[in-house]
Design a protein around this motif. Structure first.
Motif, short mmCIF file in Angstrom:
data_model
loop_
_atom_site.label_atom_id
_atom_site.label_comp_id
_atom_site.label_asym_id
_atom_site.label_seq_id
_atom_site.Cartn_x
_atom_site.Cartn_y
_atom_site.Cartn_z
N LEU A 167 8.84 -13.38 6.70
CA LEU A 167 8.18 -14.66 6.43
C LEU A 167 6.68 -14.39 6.37
CD1 LEU A 167 7.81 -17.81 6.44
CD2 LEU A 167 8.00 -17.68 8.94
N VAL A 168 6.05 -14.90 5.33
CA VAL A 168 4.60 -14.77 5.20
C VAL A 168 4.01 -16.17 5.20
CG1 VAL A 168 2.71 -13.86 3.82
CG2 VAL A 168 4.97 -12.82 3.65
N VAL A 169 3.06 -16.42 6.08
CA VAL A 169 2.40 -17.72 6.13
C VAL A 169 0.94 -17.52 5.77
CG1 VAL A 169 1.72 -19.65 7.61
CG2 VAL A 169 3.97 -18.58 7.91
N GLU B 127 12.09 -6.16 -3.11
CA GLU B 127 10.80 -5.50 -3.38
C GLU B 127 9.75 -6.58 -3.61
OE1 GLU B 127 10.45 -2.15 -6.49
OE2 GLU B 127 9.70 -3.98 -7.42
N HIS B 128 8.54 -6.37 -3.10
CA HIS B 128 7.49 -7.36 -3.35
C HIS B 128 6.13 -6.69 -3.40
CE1 HIS B 128 8.27 -7.02 0.98
NE2 HIS B 128 6.99 -7.30 1.18
N GLU B 129 5.15 -7.42 -3.93
CA GLU B 129 3.80 -6.88 -4.02
C GLU B 129 2.80 -8.02 -3.98
OE1 GLU B 129 2.56 -5.44 -8.02
OE2 GLU B 129 4.61 -5.97 -8.59
N ILE B 130 1.56 -7.68 -3.66
CA ILE B 130 0.49 -8.68 -3.68
C ILE B 130 -0.52 -8.24 -4.72
CG2 ILE B 130 -1.20 -9.93 -2.30
CD1 ILE B 130 0.29 -8.97 0.18
N ALA B 131 -0.71 -9.10 -5.72
CA ALA B 131 -1.67 -8.79 -6.77
C ALA B 131 -3.08 -8.80 -6.17
CB ALA B 131 -1.55 -9.83 -7.88
N TYR C 150 -2.93 2.11 -2.23
CA TYR C 150 -1.65 1.42 -2.15
C TYR C 150 -1.76 0.07 -1.46
CZ TYR C 150 3.34 1.48 -2.58
OH TYR C 150 4.61 1.20 -2.98
N ARG C 151 -2.53 0.05 -0.40
CA ARG C 151 -2.70 -1.20 0.32
C ARG C 151 -4.13 -1.30 0.80
NH1 ARG C 151 0.36 -3.48 5.80
NH2 ARG C 151 -0.08 -5.67 5.35
N GLN C 152 -4.80 -2.35 0.39
CA GLN C 152 -6.14 -2.57 0.91
C GLN C 152 -6.14 -3.90 1.64
OE1 GLN C 152 -9.43 -1.77 -1.76
NE2 GLN C 152 -10.67 -3.24 -0.61
N ASN D 197 -1.46 -13.17 -5.95
CA ASN D 197 -0.08 -13.68 -6.04
C ASN D 197 0.89 -12.77 -5.31
OD1 ASN D 197 -1.48 -15.19 -7.91
ND2 ASN D 197 0.27 -15.36 -9.29
N LEU D 198 1.82 -13.39 -4.64
CA LEU D 198 2.91 -12.62 -4.02
C LEU D 198 4.10 -12.67 -4.98
CD1 LEU D 198 4.54 -11.28 -1.66
CD2 LEU D 198 4.98 -13.59 -0.84
N ILE D 199 4.56 -11.50 -5.41
CA ILE D 199 5.67 -11.45 -6.37
C ILE D 199 6.85 -10.76 -5.70
CG2 ILE D 199 6.40 -10.65 -8.65
CD1 ILE D 199 3.18 -10.50 -9.09
N ASP E 261 -10.98 -14.67 0.89
CA ASP E 261 -10.18 -13.97 1.89
C ASP E 261 -8.82 -14.63 2.01
OD1 ASP E 261 -12.26 -12.11 3.05
OD2 ASP E 261 -13.27 -14.07 3.28
N ARG E 262 -7.83 -13.82 1.83
CA ARG E 262 -6.45 -14.31 1.94
C ARG E 262 -5.96 -13.91 3.32
NH1 ARG E 262 -1.23 -12.22 0.95
NH2 ARG E 262 0.12 -13.32 -0.54
N ILE E 263 -5.75 -14.91 4.18
CA ILE E 263 -5.41 -14.62 5.57
C ILE E 263 -3.95 -15.01 5.82
CG2 ILE E 263 -6.01 -15.09 7.98
CD1 ILE E 263 -8.79 -15.97 6.87
N HIS F 224 -5.28 -5.78 -1.95
CA HIS F 224 -3.97 -5.81 -2.63
C HIS F 224 -2.93 -5.05 -1.80
CE1 HIS F 224 -5.52 -1.85 -3.76
NE2 HIS F 224 -4.24 -1.49 -3.79
N PHE F 225 -1.70 -5.19 -2.18
CA PHE F 225 -0.60 -4.41 -1.58
C PHE F 225 0.40 -4.15 -2.71
CE2 PHE F 225 2.19 -4.28 2.58
CZ PHE F 225 2.50 -2.96 2.30
N ARG F 226 0.56 -2.89 -3.04
CA ARG F 226 1.47 -2.57 -4.16
C ARG F 226 2.94 -2.76 -3.75
NH1 ARG F 226 -1.69 -0.72 -8.05
NH2 ARG F 226 -3.43 0.65 -7.49
N LYS F 227 3.79 -2.64 -4.78
CA LYS F 227 5.25 -2.81 -4.60
C LYS F 227 5.77 -2.08 -3.38
CE LYS F 227 6.62 -2.73 -9.42
NZ LYS F 227 7.16 -1.81 -10.42
N HIS F 228 6.51 -2.76 -2.57
CA HIS F 228 7.13 -2.09 -1.43
C HIS F 228 8.30 -2.95 -0.92
CE1 HIS F 228 4.53 -5.05 0.47
NE2 HIS F 228 5.31 -4.95 1.55
N VAL F 229 9.03 -2.37 -0.01
CA VAL F 229 10.10 -3.08 0.68
C VAL F 229 9.76 -3.00 2.16
CG1 VAL F 229 12.57 -3.00 1.25
CG2 VAL F 229 11.82 -2.53 -1.07
N ASP F 230 9.84 -4.11 2.86
CA ASP F 230 9.46 -4.08 4.28
C ASP F 230 10.45 -3.24 5.08
OD1 ASP F 230 7.40 -5.71 3.61
OD2 ASP F 230 8.30 -7.55 4.37
N THR F 231 9.93 -2.54 6.07
CA THR F 231 10.79 -1.72 6.92
C THR F 231 11.48 -2.63 7.94
OG1 THR F 231 9.02 -0.11 6.80
CG2 THR F 231 10.79 0.35 8.36
#
Ligand SMILES: O=C(O)CCC(=O)C(=O)O
Ligand SMILES: [Fe+2]
Length: 693
Positions: A348-350, A392-396, A268-270, A360-362, A402-404, A331-338
């Protein structure tokens, strides 16, 4: 019962008859109950009633108490005789009359709740008087309906026809929905890295903000810290591929929330993470005007005098994590932040400068999608995105590099200081298409001529089952919800946000004309209808023309009005009484195109409206009782028909749970949805033009 599928049933009655029958029978019953309620409350107030939840006893007929009892009994007889002439035989002892005796205990069960001291409420108490308005409006409407049923069918001639009213509501629905899709739910930007420090531009404050490298200090095991400068230039020890790999190696696996627990599941999330206590960074979002930008897009104020305080909303960004997503499979699959608190409105993601591919962040919201593709500029810019918490969002997958990222929680806070110039432009309610539409509806005499109540479920999710929600909510409203609220307010309409409780899988907020079912989409097996067999209203009444006994439940009577005022009280009982099988009978009749009353009061069904936003709780009360019964007592709500629902419920939240311990512990849960409710005054008192209140 066998019924042929091909031949449609025959009907002896239609839905006009049904509504008249229900009203007529219920009016008599409610009048009787109002008289009995008064009798019981009098006894209680004189401390003559022995009763608790399960046990009920009148005082003995002896002595002083007996005398008082006789006095009250004759008052009861007079009341009954006046409201329902001939209901009891003039020669019987009224307390011996079966009809009366039978009603005592069930009525006590309903009104005993009025004896309960209600919890002390918070200082700002607008929902209470708001609910009074809702009730008064619905009572007036019901009165009007009842009278027009009895007399002149053309009494409503000046109101919009059913078709025209439906069309109007449809327009309103579309306007709100397009506001939902037009409203921004995400925004983002890029901060290029300064090429060299000797550029003349960098001294010019008016030029585009640039950044000259981001430094990150990572805590070591001892009291030392290693420094990493991004982007890696490869020239110095702290800005080398090695230093970057050391950071990657220091990270722990990142978890995510699933069912209230933090779990690590690379499927689900790596990703790797550092907690804020384990690193420092030279980057701060406020340095680059990012916070102001997000405020402008995601947090517009409201320009109305009464809502002045809303103009002083500010965002606060709180550093949450440093994350690294590395190729070839981060990656990080579809989720909603708690949400971390009821003040949280977004994330906010920087993305720090470091080369990577993919990733990609979708971000999605109501069928719309924003795709942030940061890879092309990943080595040369800081890039960022902010979005509402419920999106809802996800990271392809990150295929290489490295995406930091630094992630921040965005909280809304109120500026308590004396008026300062608003930091960001306010919403101008007049500029929204919805404003023009509602303004013209209010100016149309036939639109809710006798007044009415509009219901719009919030399109965004809010942590509304919280004690603080009441103070937070108008301020933390997002996107289209803010627009709906601000537009109504600025047109002088009374608006409030209240919770609607689910009951047996439905919110009851039907509007068949608009195809609104009152059910949350995708809510799975909770919403299995238990209604398989035709009901007695469908068969016995509509088809066979019989007069079945009506089943009903009285949900709750709030401390509204005066129980001694029986002429008013019976109308309140009538309004808040839920007649069983009525929704089904209306659906059934609709299916076979049976005639309906033009402005049916019962067809839209009723909702359980909470008088205020309240926090989630668990009860272990009612080991012997079902969740329905416990709901009625534990989560004060008023069953209210007659609200015109414009949208479907969308985001539910757990309202309360009942825990039953037995051989096997069981938990039953009720959900609730937050809705914006608006009381539309009767045309005669709308006034022209509208003034802001
Ligand atoms: O890194 C991103 O783009 C988003 C991160 C994210 O969704 C999260 O940390 O919850
Ligand atoms: Fe997230």
């Amino acid at each position: 019962m066998f019924r042929s599928k091909t031949s449609p049933p025959e009907f002896k009655r239609d839905l006009v008859d049904l509504e008249n029958y229900v009203t007529k029978s219920m009016v008599v019953e409610c009048k009787v109950d109002a008289c009995i309620d008064k009798f019981l409350v009098r006894l209680r107030d004189l401390k003559l009633l022995t009763a608790d939840r399960y046990f009920f006893k009148l005082p003995s007929a002896e002595g002083e108490a007996g005398k008082t009892l006789q006095g009250l009994a004759s008052e009861l007889r007079n009341d009954l005789e006046r409201l329902v002439p001939g209901y009891v035989d003039a020669n019987t002892n009224i307390l011996e009359a079966e009809k009366v005796k039978q009603r005592l205990s069930p009525r006590w069960k309903v009104i005993r709740n009025r004896t309960r001291k209600s919890k002390p409420r918070s200082n700002a108490d607008p929902p209470k008087s708001f609910l009074d308005r809702v009730l008064a409006t619905l009572l007036a409407l019901q009165d009007q309906q009842r009278l027009s049923a009895a007399n002149d069918p053309s009494a409503g001639a000046r109101t919009l026809t059913r078709g025209a009213f439906t069309e109007t509501c449809q327009q309103l629905k579309e306007a709100i929905e397009s506001e939902t899709s037009a409203a921004s739910f995400a925004c983002g930007g890029t901060i290029p890295m300064a090429e060299t420090t000797d550029s003349a531009d960098s001294a010019d404050p008016a030029s585009q903000p640039t950044s000259s490298g981001v430094r990150v200090w990572i805590a070591g095991n001892d009291s030392t810290a290693r420094r990493l400068t991004l982007p890696v230039a490869g020239e110095t020890a702290d800005s080398s591929a090695n230093a970057l790999q050391e950071l990657v190696a220091t990270c722990q696996p990142a978890s995510f929330g699933r069912g209230g627990e933090d779990v690590i599941d690379p499927e689900y999330r790596q990703a790797g993470k550092l907690d804020p206590e384990d690193f420092l960074t030279s980057f701060h979002p406020a340095d680059h005007g990012i916070i102001e930008l997000i405020e402008q897009v995601l947090l517009p104020g409201i320009s109305s005098d009464t809502e002045n305080r809303l103009q002083f909303r500010k965002l606060k960004a709180e550093l949450y994590k440093l994350n690294v997503y590395s190729g070839p499979s981060g990656h990080f699959r579809k989720h909603v932040d708690t949400p971390r608190s009821e003040h949280q409105v977004g994330s906010l993601v920087v993305c720090l400068p470091s080369r990577f591919q993919g990733g990609n962040l979708i971000v999605r919201h109501h069928g719309q999608e924003t795709n942030f593709d940061w890879s092309p500029q990943s080595g040369a810019s800081i890039q960022w995105a902010a979005f509402y918490s419920d999106c809802e969002h996800e990271i392809a997958t990150i295929t290489a590099g490295d995406r930091i990222t630094l992630t921040y929680n965005l909280y809304v806070r109120e500026m308590t200081a004396a008026p300062i110039t608003p930091i960001h432009p306010d919403i101008e309610p007049q500029t929204f298409p919805l404003y023009g539409l509602i303004e013209s509806l209010l100016a149309t005499p036939g639109f809710m001529k006798e007044g009415g109540v509009l219901g719009v479920f919030c399109s965004h999710a809010y942590p509304h089952a919280s004690d603080l929600a009441e103070l937070q909510l108008p301020r933390a409203l997002k996107g289209a919800d803010l627009v709906v609220y601000a537009v109504l307010k600025s047109l002088g309409v009374e608006v409030s946000i209240l919770p609607v409780l689910e009951f047996g899988g439905s919110y009851g907020s039907r509007n068949p004309q608009l195809g609104i079912t009152g059910r949350v989409k995708d809510s799975g097996s909770r919403y299995v209808s238990s209604h398989f067999l035709g009901s007695s209203l469908e068969h016995e009444f509509l088809q066979e023309g019989g007069e079945p006994q009506l089943g009903y439940s009285d949900v709750h009577l709030r401390n509204y009005g005066n129980i001694y005022d029986i002429d008013q009280h019976w109308k309140e009982i009538l309004l808040t009484r839920e007649v069983s099988e009525l929704d089904e009978a209306f659906d059934y009749g609709e299916k076979y195109n049976l005639a309906k009353k033009p402005n049916s009061f019962y067809e839209p069904g009723g909702v359980r409206l909470g008088p205020y936003l309240r926090k989630y709780f668990t009860t272990d009360r009612g080991q012997e009782e079902g969740l329905d019964e416990v709901s009625t007592d534990e989560w004060p709500a008023y069953y209210l028909p007659g609200i015109t629902w414009i949208t479907e419920p969308k985001h539910e939240e757990m309202a309360f749970s009942q825990v039953v311990y037995g051989n096997q512990a069981e938990v039953g849960t009720r959900y609730s949805c937050a809705a914006i409710l608006a009381v539309i005054p009767p045309f005669s008192s709308r006034g022209q033009p509208f003034q802001e209140k």
